[in-house]
Scaffold this active site. Structure first.
Site, PDB file in Angstrom:
ATOM      1  N   GLU A 116      39.397  51.236  47.079  1.00  0.00           N
ATOM      2  CA  GLU A 116      40.210  51.229  45.859  1.00  0.00           C
ATOM      3  C   GLU A 116      39.511  51.963  44.725  1.00  0.00           C
ATOM      4  OE1 GLU A 116      42.773  47.542  45.284  1.00  0.00           O
ATOM      5  OE2 GLU A 116      41.162  46.776  46.547  1.00  0.00           O
ATOM      6  N   CYS A 129      37.064  54.476  37.926  1.00  0.00           N
ATOM      7  CA  CYS A 129      36.257  53.376  38.456  1.00  0.00           C
ATOM      8  C   CYS A 129      36.312  53.482  39.982  1.00  0.00           C
ATOM      9  CB  CYS A 129      36.874  52.075  37.949  1.00  0.00           C
ATOM     10  SG  CYS A 129      36.088  50.599  38.588  1.00  0.00           S
ATOM     11  N   CYS A 136      31.919  43.310  49.751  1.00  0.00           N
ATOM     12  CA  CYS A 136      30.607  43.171  49.122  1.00  0.00           C
ATOM     13  C   CYS A 136      29.949  41.926  49.678  1.00  0.00           C
ATOM     14  CB  CYS A 136      30.757  43.052  47.605  1.00  0.00           C
ATOM     15  SG  CYS A 136      29.182  42.970  46.723  1.00  0.00           S
ATOM     16  N   CYS A 140      29.346  37.022  44.278  1.00  0.00           N
ATOM     17  CA  CYS A 140      29.385  36.474  42.913  1.00  0.00           C
ATOM     18  C   CYS A 140      30.629  35.583  42.824  1.00  0.00           C
ATOM     19  CB  CYS A 140      29.437  37.601  41.883  1.00  0.00           C
ATOM     20  SG  CYS A 140      27.968  38.654  41.954  1.00  0.00           S
ATOM     21  N   CYS A 143      34.167  36.963  41.507  1.00  0.00           N
ATOM     22  CA  CYS A 143      34.594  38.331  41.834  1.00  0.00           C
ATOM     23  C   CYS A 143      35.407  38.342  43.128  1.00  0.00           C
ATOM     24  CB  CYS A 143      33.363  39.226  41.974  1.00  0.00           C
ATOM     25  SG  CYS A 143      33.749  40.898  42.540  1.00  0.00           S
ATOM     26  N   GLY A 191      32.132  46.692  45.682  1.00  0.00           N
ATOM     27  CA  GLY A 191      30.812  46.887  46.262  1.00  0.00           C
ATOM     28  C   GLY A 191      29.675  46.911  45.261  1.00  0.00           C
ATOM     29  N   GLU A 192      28.480  46.822  45.813  1.00  0.00           N
ATOM     30  CA  GLU A 192      27.264  46.893  45.005  1.00  0.00           C
ATOM     31  C   GLU A 192      26.615  48.249  45.283  1.00  0.00           C
ATOM     32  OE1 GLU A 192      25.484  45.477  42.589  1.00  0.00           O
ATOM     33  OE2 GLU A 192      23.934  46.955  43.028  1.00  0.00           O
ATOM     34  N   SER A 221      26.718  50.500  38.013  1.00  0.00           N
ATOM     35  CA  SER A 221      26.725  49.096  37.592  1.00  0.00           C
ATOM     36  C   SER A 221      26.136  48.261  38.717  1.00  0.00           C
ATOM     37  CB  SER A 221      28.168  48.665  37.302  1.00  0.00           C
ATOM     38  OG  SER A 221      28.215  47.307  36.915  1.00  0.00           O
ATOM     39  N   SER A 244      24.844  43.682  35.400  1.00  0.00           N
ATOM     40  CA  SER A 244      25.770  42.551  35.316  1.00  0.00           C
ATOM     41  C   SER A 244      24.966  41.264  35.201  1.00  0.00           C
ATOM     42  CB  SER A 244      26.651  42.528  36.572  1.00  0.00           C
ATOM     43  OG  SER A 244      27.442  43.692  36.607  1.00  0.00           O
ATOM     44  N   LEU A 245      24.812  40.787  33.982  1.00  0.00           N
ATOM     45  CA  LEU A 245      23.932  39.630  33.752  1.00  0.00           C
ATOM     46  C   LEU A 245      24.701  38.316  33.858  1.00  0.00           C
ATOM     47  CD1 LEU A 245      20.980  40.200  33.287  1.00  0.00           C
ATOM     48  CD2 LEU A 245      21.263  39.585  30.895  1.00  0.00           C
ATOM     49  N   HIS A 246      25.694  38.136  33.030  1.00  0.00           N
ATOM     50  CA  HIS A 246      26.612  36.983  33.068  1.00  0.00           C
ATOM     51  C   HIS A 246      26.011  35.641  32.710  1.00  0.00           C
ATOM     52  CE1 HIS A 246      29.163  39.897  34.904  1.00  0.00           C
ATOM     53  NE2 HIS A 246      28.573  39.849  36.069  1.00  0.00           N
ATOM     54  N   ASN A 320      38.943  38.096  34.706  1.00  0.00           N
ATOM     55  CA  ASN A 320      40.255  38.281  35.327  1.00  0.00           C
ATOM     56  C   ASN A 320      40.355  37.276  36.467  1.00  0.00           C
ATOM     57  OD1 ASN A 320      41.230  40.708  33.854  1.00  0.00           O
ATOM     58  ND2 ASN A 320      39.341  41.558  34.686  1.00  0.00           N
ATOM     59  N   CYS A 363      38.738  44.668  36.328  1.00  0.00           N
ATOM     60  CA  CYS A 363      37.396  44.367  36.832  1.00  0.00           C
ATOM     61  C   CYS A 363      37.402  43.134  37.714  1.00  0.00           C
ATOM     62  CB  CYS A 363      36.459  44.063  35.673  1.00  0.00           C
ATOM     63  SG  CYS A 363      35.751  45.496  34.933  1.00  0.00           S
TER      64      CYS A 363
HETATM   65  N1  SAH Z   1      28.454  45.171  42.040  1.00  0.00           N
HETATM   66  C1  SAH Z   1      28.396  45.832  40.789  1.00  0.00           C
HETATM   67  C2  SAH Z   1      29.629  46.643  40.429  1.00  0.00           C
HETATM   68  C3  SAH Z   1      30.987  46.069  40.735  1.00  0.00           C
HETATM   69  S1  SAH Z   1      31.741  44.925  39.646  1.00  0.00           S
HETATM   70  C4  SAH Z   1      28.074  44.839  39.687  1.00  0.00           C
HETATM   71  O1  SAH Z   1      28.042  43.658  39.963  1.00  0.00           O
HETATM   72  O2  SAH Z   1      27.816  45.261  38.580  1.00  0.00           O
HETATM   73  C5  SAH Z   1      31.866  45.661  38.057  1.00  0.00           C
HETATM   74  C6  SAH Z   1      31.839  44.618  36.952  1.00  0.00           C
HETATM   75  O3  SAH Z   1      32.984  43.745  36.998  1.00  0.00           O
HETATM   76  C7  SAH Z   1      30.622  43.713  37.067  1.00  0.00           C
HETATM   77  O4  SAH Z   1      30.041  43.531  35.806  1.00  0.00           O
HETATM   78  C8  SAH Z   1      31.236  42.417  37.565  1.00  0.00           C
HETATM   79  O5  SAH Z   1      30.451  41.313  37.288  1.00  0.00           O
HETATM   80  C9  SAH Z   1      32.564  42.414  36.849  1.00  0.00           C
HETATM   81  N2  SAH Z   1      33.520  41.473  37.442  1.00  0.00           N
HETATM   82  C10 SAH Z   1      33.564  41.081  38.716  1.00  0.00           C
HETATM   83  N3  SAH Z   1      34.562  40.201  38.900  1.00  0.00           N
HETATM   84  C11 SAH Z   1      35.175  40.051  37.711  1.00  0.00           C
HETATM   85  C12 SAH Z   1      36.303  39.299  37.271  1.00  0.00           C
HETATM   86  N4  SAH Z   1      36.985  38.539  38.111  1.00  0.00           N
HETATM   87  N5  SAH Z   1      36.662  39.392  35.988  1.00  0.00           N
HETATM   88  C13 SAH Z   1      35.987  40.198  35.139  1.00  0.00           C
HETATM   89  N6  SAH Z   1      34.928  40.948  35.494  1.00  0.00           N
HETATM   90  C14 SAH Z   1      34.513  40.873  36.775  1.00  0.00           C
END
Ligand code: SAH
Length: 374
Positions: A116, A129, A136, A140, A143, A191-192, A221, A244-246, A320, A363
């Site tokens: 995608e 994107c 993946c 997480c 995701c 994916g990562e 990312s 991607s810290l979170h 999302n 995202c």
């Molecule tokens: N694996 C990589 C890139 C893919 S995700 C990474 O983790 O950075 C790209 C971004 O979208 C990341 O910051 C991820 O944490 C965020 N993301 C993933 N799921 C999401 C969701 N359900 N809602 C909002 N952002 C999300």
């Protein structure tokens, strides 16, 4: 102009080129142009003079077109021979949203793998994107891609073809908003990217060296794969790195991002600092804001010193919703409070708009569906 390029790759790297060009993953039946190393395109037209391979290389990388019919300077036989394998995937679906300013493609490789990509037009830029893996492995919690597990890495050609396809679409069709040329690429699809380092590296190399894109407009990312971050810092390109810290403490981060147990916050921050020192490129920190989980004042207060030490910009992404998680996005008040607190602590922060949410293109909503097409 040198003709050596069409005579084949230099002897010492021939084996490496052959290894790369063998279309193992993906179930591709024959030679597919984007899956070949650009130096090897002559193998598609061995009886033609060397300049044919250069013309083809230009069509693939410099001025991509949706169909071989645009490639009028190629002989009809050559056009016909690549007609049905110009792209390494078929277009399964194409959906538009945001009144034509966003388009999402679900591409399908011959093995059924779903790839995608989402193209977003803004007044001053067009950002694509892209995906680096099918599924993946990092799981997480919030995701969608992670919730459905890992299928396979994408080959470099499958990654760069997403970019070529979007460029061709912009030229041939366009979007309702923004420039008709691709300005930015972000590895924020499925994916990562740093788990598929070699594939992603070669895709970036082709974007920069073959397509002429500026590395300053490319963003990798990562969930925080420390060895990959350090390796990327050594590459010759001034890329952007988004981390991607979170969460700003290890307990919470390990719950949201399980790989944190292997690469905890301190190691991720050190690798990000190294990237900044080596490349001079400002890091961005991604923070998906989840209601009642990481939208607290305490998390903002713990994030601020990390962001300040790194000189990083914080991108807040409202969650999302995804099918397998009960997590909910933070409300407006919580977003304002979190962002306001960061600003009061001298942190640069922006809230990302949610493009394509109504077509599951936002995202974290991209995911590989099981193949129904066989
Ligand atoms: N694996 C990589 C890139 C893919 S995700 C990474 O983790 O950075 C790209 C971004 O979208 C990341 O910051 C991820 O944490 C965020 N993301 C993933 N799921 C999401 C969701 N359900 N809602 C909002 N952002 C999300």
């Amino acid at each position: 102009m040198s003709r050596a390029r069409c005579g084949g790759p230099p002897a010492q790297s021939r084996e490496e080129h052959q290894r790369r060009s063998t279309a193992r993953a993906g179930g591709y039946p024959g030679a597919v142009p984007y899956l070949l190393h650009p130096d090897e395109l002559h193998s598609l037209c061995p009886d033609e003079p060397p300049f044919r391979a250069r013309q083809l290389r230009d069509w693939l990388y410099r001025k991509p077109a949706l169909s071989v019919d645009s490639m009028t300077d190629l002989p009809p036989d050559l056009r016909d021979s690549i007609r049905h394998r110009l792209w390494p995937f078929s277009v399964d679906t194409e959906q538009t949203a945001d009144r034509g300013a966003t388009v999402k493609w679900l591409f399908r490789a011959p093995d059924g793998a779903a790839i995608e990509a989402v193209l977003m037009g803004y007044t001053d830029r067009a950002t694509l994107c892209i995906s680096s893996q099918v599924g993946c492995a990092l799981a997480c919690s919030f995701c969608a891609t992670g919730q459905f597990g890992f299928e396979r890495h994408l080959q470099a050609g499958e990654i760069v073809a997403q970019v070529a396809y979007a460029r061709a679409h912009l030229r041939d069709v366009g979007l309702s908003r923004g420039p008709n040329r691709l300005t930015n690429v972000v590895f924020m699809g499925m994916g990562e990217p740093l788990a598929n380092y070699d594939g992603v590296r070669e895709a970036i190399r082709r974007m920069v060296e073959e397509m002429g894109m500026s590395p300053r407009r490319l963003t990798v990312s990562t969930v925080g794969l420390v060895p990959g971050m350090r390796r990327l810092a050594e590459e010759p390109w001034p890329l952007n790195l988004a981390v991607s810290l979170h969460a700003a403490d290890d307990d919470l981060r390990s719950r949201l991002v399980p790989i944190n147990r292997r690469y905890p916050l301190e190691a991720v921050e050190a690798a990000a600092a190294y990237f900044f020192t080596r490349t001079g490129r400002r890091i961005s920190i991604e923070w998906t804001l989840i209601d009642g989980v990481n939208d607290t004042i305490a998390q903002a207060a713990a994030l601020a010193p990390i962001a300040r030490r790194l000189g990083a910009h914080v991108n807040v992404i409202p969650l999302n919703a995804t099918p397998l998680s009960a997590d909910r996005p933070s409300g407006h008040d919580a977003i304002d409070r979190f962002v306001g607190h960061l600003r009061s602590l001298d942190v640069n922060v922006t809230v990302r708009d949610t493009r394509g949410a109504d077509i599951d293109a936002a995202c974290g909503q991209l995911r590989a569906r099981r193949s129904t097409a066989g």
